[in-house]
Design an enzyme around this catalytic site. Structure first.
Site, PDB file in Angstrom:
ATOM      1  CG  ASP A 209      12.693  38.383 -35.274  1.00  0.00           C
ATOM      2  OD1 ASP A 209      13.750  38.650 -34.684  1.00  0.00           O
ATOM      3  OD2 ASP A 209      11.721  37.832 -34.725  1.00  0.00           O
ATOM      4  CD  GLU A 261       8.089  41.913 -58.930  1.00  0.00           C
ATOM      5  OE1 GLU A 261       7.383  42.940 -58.731  1.00  0.00           O
ATOM      6  OE2 GLU A 261       7.655  40.758 -58.788  1.00  0.00           O
TER       7      GLU A 261
END
Length: 545
Positions: A209, A261
């Site tokens: 956002d 990751e």
């Protein structure tokens, strides 16, 4: 769910506004168990993923975009276990799940802000937010001239433990949403931990956002222009000191490294009202975000020249950084596109519509809306759908003012109707209580009587219905790999926009005279029936081979 490299480059992602999608317990508020129960419908529609607007603990001053705790579920929507079940059920149906992340501001009820109020000026607790001394005698005037996006000033003064007025805090949105200070390392560390919390629970990504607003110009220089985040930056003047600052990119490079990751191509999506396209493309460079909503396309007028310019510019800018373009026509912050397109071409986009306002031509808006959707779903890149648009659901343009809840309605002094009209709970079954939204008649915003004609059970299996048009378009888009295609423009008359992607010709006729198709063309899909002699009527998009 099978892993798929770069799935996000061509994905169709469906936005769920949790409070308005499905209510499992009859309290009038949509919830996570309700969403889980309806996920099969989204698989049947043919989307690839869902994005959920905020469901975190919140006072709900701005429909959950005022977050009090980023690691839990508001009791309105269920429990954390319900979120885990939703993610697992979605994955079992082959759907990925994105959640909303709100990093520009917290709720005033967040533990950090409560600690800041109790702490003295200059303390570490206050450093997490943007507290400043006021100007003028006694510090009685705001620190600068910035306006709130929702109307009024962007600063609120706090009262110290002794009852005396003291510093001010910045809130670019509602007064209940204090802006965080992203120059503070504690803030950066906290959000990396929030990312990991949800990644560990299996989410496939985050819609971020106000992604262009985290960093403010260090001197908080005055700003004397409208703060129109939800209408683009159409002013003349210097770059705004609160939007699109260079420092945001460092944050997203750190976040991208965290996501990389994890297995399974987890993604970041920017809600960034940034123009021109070349600046927006900087958010989707290879080591930053994966997608950024194309609001310039959303705001483009229904005209072939304007649309071609936006499409070409977007593809070129994103292509220069190796990123796909992310197309969108509707979301929870804008008037639904079938309603916007029911107004004369070229009118300024409205920020909400009331019963006393000029009303759209509903038939024309739906016709253009269907044509716009077929055009969008044929473009290379990713696309987002907003819940209910597959039903042709319009804006509620006659909502009584006394039921409105958007803070923009109140902070603008009732001059902007706000966003409630696009957030009304959606209809599933024409003859059921609350049109199948829940087991009772309760609905947090009232549903118009016309909702029955848009209900899913009135459209499923009905040739020519908007729902079946969406299903057909999504199936063909996948089969023909349109999302990974290459766009080539086709020379056409001035009132026609045509392009090829692979061996598919996509043609939209904006003119009153029917448009000719190439000899021997085989129609794959059309937003409305062609003429008796096989030509394309006005405000119709057709896919042909």
């Amino acid at each position: 769910m099978q892993p798929s490299a770069d799935w996000w480059r061509s994905a169709v992602i469906y936005q769920i506004y949790p409070r308005s999608f499905a209510d499992s317990d009859g309290d009038g508020m949509g919830d996570l168990p309700g969403i889980t129960a309806r996920l099969g419908s989204l698989r049947d529609l043919g989307v690839d993923a869902v994005w959920l607007s905020p469901f975190y603990p919140s006072p709900q001053a701005d429909a959950g975009y005022d977050v009090a705790d980023y690691r839990d579920v508001d009791p309105l929507f269920g429990r954390l276990a319900d979120a885990d079940k939703l993610i697992a059920e979605a994955h079992g149906l082959g759907l990925r799940v994105l959640v909303d992340l709100v990093p520009n501001h917290t709720s005033r009820a967040h533990a950090w802000f409560q600690a800041a109020l109790a702490a003295p000026p200059g303390s570490p607790a206050r450093q997490r937010y943007l507290f400043r001394d006021g100007r003028g005698p006694g510090g009685d005037e705001p620190p600068n001239s910035w306006p709130s996006v929702f109307g009024g000033p962007a600063w609120e003064r706090v009262v110290g433990p002794d009852g005396k007025p003291e510093q001010w805090y910045l809130h670019l949105f509602d007064v209940s949403q204090p802006d965080l200070n992203w120059a503070d390392q504690a803030v950066r560390d906290e959000f990396v931990d929030v990312l990991r919390f949800w990644l560990d629970r299996g989410v496939d990504g985050f819609r971020v956002d106000v992604a262009h607003g985290l960093i403010k110009q260090a001197d908080l220089a005055d700003w004397h222009y409208p703060n129109a985040i939800l209408g683009g930056l159409g002013h003349e003047g210097p770059p705004p000191p609160m939007w699109d600052q260079e420092g945001v990119h460092e944050i997203y490079r750190e976040w991208r490294a965290v996501l990389d990751e994890y297995p399974g191509e987890r993604i970041l999506v920017a809600e960034a009202w940034v123009q021109p396209a070349e600046r927006l493309a900087r958010y989707v460079r290879p080591d930053e975000m994966h997608q950024a909503f194309n609001f310039e396309y959303l705001e483009a007028p229904w005209a072939p020249g304007a649309l071609r310019t936006v499409i070409s510019g977007s593809l070129a800018a994103n292509g220069a950084v190796g990123a796909p373009t992310t197309w969108v026509l509707s979301n929870h912050d804008v008037v639904r596109h079938v309603t916007r397109l029911g107004y004369p071409v070229g009118e300024a986009r409205r920020h909400g519509i009331g019963a006393e306002d000029p009303q759209p031509d509903a038939g024309l808006g739906l016709r253009r809306g269907r044509a716009a959707t077929l055009q969008m779903l044929a473009l290379p890149g990713s696309a987002y759908l907003y819940q209910g648009e597959e039903l042709g659901l319009p804006e509620d343009t006659r909502m009584p003012d006394d039921v409105r809840q958007d803070p923009a309605w109140f902070r603008s002094g009732h001059t902007e109707k706000g966003r409630d009209g696009c957030r009304v709970p959606i209809p599933w079954e024409a003859d059921a209580p609350s049109y199948g939204f829940g087991p009772s008649d309760a609905s947090w915003l009232p549903q118009p009587g016309v909702w029955a004609e848009f209900a899913l059970d009135r459209q499923r299996g009905v040739p020519g219905s908007t729902y079946e048009l969406y299903r057909s378009a999504l199936r063909l888009r996948r089969e023909l790999a349109l999302g990974t295609g290459t766009l080539t423009w086709v020379d056409s008359p001035g009132d026609v926009l045509a392009f090829r992607t692979g061996d598919v010709l996509v043609l939209t006729n904006f003119g009153a005279a029917p448009a000719e198709l190439p000899p021997g063309a085989r129609v794959l899909l059309s937003s409305e029936p062609l003429t008796a002699d096989g030509r394309v009527p006005q405000d119709v998009t057709v896919w042909v081979r």
